[in-house]
Design an enzyme around this catalytic site. Structure first.
Site, PDB file in Angstrom:
ATOM      1  N   ILE A  34      28.509  22.155  32.111  1.00 31.74           N
ATOM      2  CA  ILE A  34      27.313  22.338  32.344  1.00 31.74           C
ATOM      3  C   ILE A  34      27.131  23.810  33.949  1.00 31.74           C
ATOM      4  O   ILE A  34      25.914  24.885  33.624  1.00 31.74           O
ATOM      5  CB  ILE A  34      26.258  21.542  33.270  1.00 31.74           C
ATOM      6  CG1 ILE A  34      25.292  21.170  33.006  1.00 31.74           C
ATOM      7  CG2 ILE A  34      27.351  21.223  34.354  1.00 31.74           C
ATOM      8  CD1 ILE A  34      24.182  20.007  32.710  1.00 31.74           C
ATOM      9  N   ASN A  91      41.574  16.817  37.264  1.00 36.45           N
ATOM     10  CA  ASN A  91      41.357  16.401  38.439  1.00 36.45           C
ATOM     11  C   ASN A  91      41.721  15.189  38.666  1.00 36.45           C
ATOM     12  O   ASN A  91      40.886  14.031  37.860  1.00 36.45           O
ATOM     13  CB  ASN A  91      40.583  17.609  39.004  1.00 36.45           C
ATOM     14  CG  ASN A  91      40.369  18.700  39.451  1.00 36.45           C
ATOM     15  OD1 ASN A  91      40.768  19.241  39.223  1.00 36.45           O
ATOM     16  ND2 ASN A  91      39.047  18.737  38.613  1.00 36.45           N
ATOM     17  N   GLU A  99      34.640  15.030  40.946  1.00 38.84           N
ATOM     18  CA  GLU A  99      34.132  14.902  40.839  1.00 38.84           C
ATOM     19  C   GLU A  99      33.134  14.038  39.768  1.00 38.84           C
ATOM     20  O   GLU A  99      32.196  12.696  40.248  1.00 38.84           O
ATOM     21  CB  GLU A  99      32.423  16.104  40.515  1.00 38.84           C
ATOM     22  CG  GLU A  99      32.638  17.108  41.263  1.00 38.84           C
ATOM     23  CD  GLU A  99      31.828  18.639  40.660  1.00 38.84           C
ATOM     24  OE1 GLU A  99      31.575  18.426  39.871  1.00 38.84           O
ATOM     25  OE2 GLU A  99      32.260  19.973  41.616  1.00 38.84           O
ATOM     26  N   VAL A 100      33.253  13.616  38.310  1.00 40.38           N
ATOM     27  CA  VAL A 100      33.018  12.830  37.394  1.00 40.38           C
ATOM     28  C   VAL A 100      33.825  11.931  37.493  1.00 40.38           C
ATOM     29  O   VAL A 100      34.834  12.178  37.181  1.00 40.38           O
ATOM     30  CB  VAL A 100      32.682  13.362  35.933  1.00 40.38           C
ATOM     31  CG1 VAL A 100      31.550  12.942  35.770  1.00 40.38           C
ATOM     32  CG2 VAL A 100      31.432  14.688  36.215  1.00 40.38           C
ATOM     33  N   HIS A 104      38.307  13.332  31.869  1.00 38.91           N
ATOM     34  CA  HIS A 104      38.230  14.605  30.841  1.00 38.91           C
ATOM     35  C   HIS A 104      39.174  15.505  31.525  1.00 38.91           C
ATOM     36  O   HIS A 104      40.301  15.853  32.461  1.00 38.91           O
ATOM     37  CB  HIS A 104      36.694  15.102  31.473  1.00 38.91           C
ATOM     38  CG  HIS A 104      36.417  15.531  32.899  1.00 38.91           C
ATOM     39  ND1 HIS A 104      36.303  14.528  34.011  1.00 38.91           N
ATOM     40  CD2 HIS A 104      36.882  16.489  33.903  1.00 38.91           C
ATOM     41  CE1 HIS A 104      36.448  14.836  35.684  1.00 38.91           C
ATOM     42  NE2 HIS A 104      36.335  15.778  35.102  1.00 38.91           N
ATOM     43  N   HIS A 106      39.862  19.700  31.395  1.00 43.63           N
ATOM     44  CA  HIS A 106      38.713  20.927  31.295  1.00 43.63           C
ATOM     45  C   HIS A 106      39.759  22.037  30.632  1.00 43.63           C
ATOM     46  O   HIS A 106      40.586  21.943  30.235  1.00 43.63           O
ATOM     47  CB  HIS A 106      38.776  21.861  32.812  1.00 43.63           C
ATOM     48  CG  HIS A 106      38.109  21.050  33.513  1.00 43.63           C
ATOM     49  ND1 HIS A 106      36.561  21.779  33.892  1.00 43.63           N
ATOM     50  CD2 HIS A 106      38.152  19.834  34.396  1.00 43.63           C
ATOM     51  CE1 HIS A 106      36.528  20.563  34.673  1.00 43.63           C
ATOM     52  NE2 HIS A 106      37.171  19.823  35.617  1.00 43.63           N
TER      53      HIS A 106
HETATM   54  P1  AMP Z   1      35.421  17.588  38.145  1.00 46.11           P
HETATM   55  O1  AMP Z   1      35.252  18.265  39.440  1.00 46.11           O
HETATM   56  O2  AMP Z   1      37.087  17.912  37.007  1.00 46.11           O
HETATM   57  O3  AMP Z   1      35.380  16.000  37.976  1.00 46.11           O
HETATM   58  O4  AMP Z   1      34.707  18.011  37.221  1.00 46.11           O
HETATM   59  C1  AMP Z   1      33.088  17.839  36.934  1.00 46.11           C
HETATM   60  C2  AMP Z   1      33.095  19.044  35.577  1.00 46.11           C
HETATM   61  O5  AMP Z   1      32.037  18.562  34.624  1.00 46.11           O
HETATM   62  C3  AMP Z   1      32.517  20.267  36.184  1.00 46.11           C
HETATM   63  O6  AMP Z   1      32.564  20.442  35.905  1.00 46.11           O
HETATM   64  C4  AMP Z   1      30.284  20.039  36.419  1.00 46.11           C
HETATM   65  O7  AMP Z   1      30.277  21.031  36.129  1.00 46.11           O
HETATM   66  C5  AMP Z   1      30.323  19.317  34.925  1.00 46.11           C
HETATM   67  N1  AMP Z   1      29.473  18.427  34.644  1.00 46.11           N
HETATM   68  C6  AMP Z   1      29.309  17.463  34.898  1.00 46.11           C
HETATM   69  N2  AMP Z   1      27.698  16.956  34.610  1.00 46.11           N
HETATM   70  C7  AMP Z   1      27.790  18.052  33.148  1.00 46.11           C
HETATM   71  C8  AMP Z   1      27.181  17.526  32.461  1.00 46.11           C
HETATM   72  N3  AMP Z   1      26.093  17.237  32.656  1.00 46.11           N
HETATM   73  N4  AMP Z   1      26.826  18.427  30.982  1.00 46.11           N
HETATM   74  C9  AMP Z   1      27.896  19.131  30.814  1.00 46.11           C
HETATM   75  N5  AMP Z   1      29.335  19.258  32.241  1.00 46.11           N
HETATM   76  C10 AMP Z   1      29.032  18.053  33.611  1.00 46.11           C
END
Ligand code: AMP
Length: 120
Positions: A34, A91, A99-100, A104, A106
């Site tokens: 996003i 990460n 963050e999430v 995942h 990237h």
């Molecule tokens: P990380 O810091 O590795 O956990 O990366 C989390 C990634 O998820 C970040 O690059 C955000 O921009 C991305 N992200 C968060 N919410 C969404 C969403 N709804 N759709 C797509 N990407 C997202």
């Protein structure tokens, strides 16, 4: 860390919030980040509930791991970045700024990506 089913990627997997889907199969879902940080910035997530790479590596079924890794390679090729080059990044935990809390990967590409790490 226990898996929190309300995290944003779990909600995307359940279809509760939209994503710009790139690819889906039995093991993986890929969609555009996003907030893209490169011309190509796609996220690939497993279908299963894994908090991070550490959880996935330790507990996922071998077929799931193989399917996921194959999917990442396939997606990078389908994005057309295999010739020019790309970076994959996962990460895990606080120092990485994860963050999430759903594992995942990237995929970054489509431009020169610079050096690997930018320490704070
Ligand atoms: P990380 O810091 O590795 O956990 O990366 C989390 C990634 O998820 C970040 O690059 C955000 O921009 C991305 N992200 C968060 N919410 C969404 C969403 N709804 N759709 C797509 N990407 C997202």
């Amino acid at each position: 860390m226990t898996y929190n089913r309300s995290n944003v990627f779990a909600r995307i997997l359940r279809g509760e919030i939209p994503c710009k889907k790139v690819y889906e199969d039995a093991h993986a879902l890929a969609f555009h980040d996003i907030h893209p940080q490169a011309k190509v910035h796609v996220l690939v997530i497993p279908k299963g509930a894994y908090v991070s790479f550490d959880d996935f590596a330790a507990t996922a079924d071998p077929a799931e791991i193989a399917g996921f890794v194959r999917a990442v390679g396939h997606i990078a090729r389908s994005l057309g970045v295999d010739e020019s080059g790309y970076r994959i990044l996962a990460n895990h935990g606080a120092d990485s700024h994860q963050e999430v809390p759903h594992f995942h990967v990237h995929i970054f590409g489509g431009q020169p990506l610079g050096r690997m790490i930018q320490p704070e």
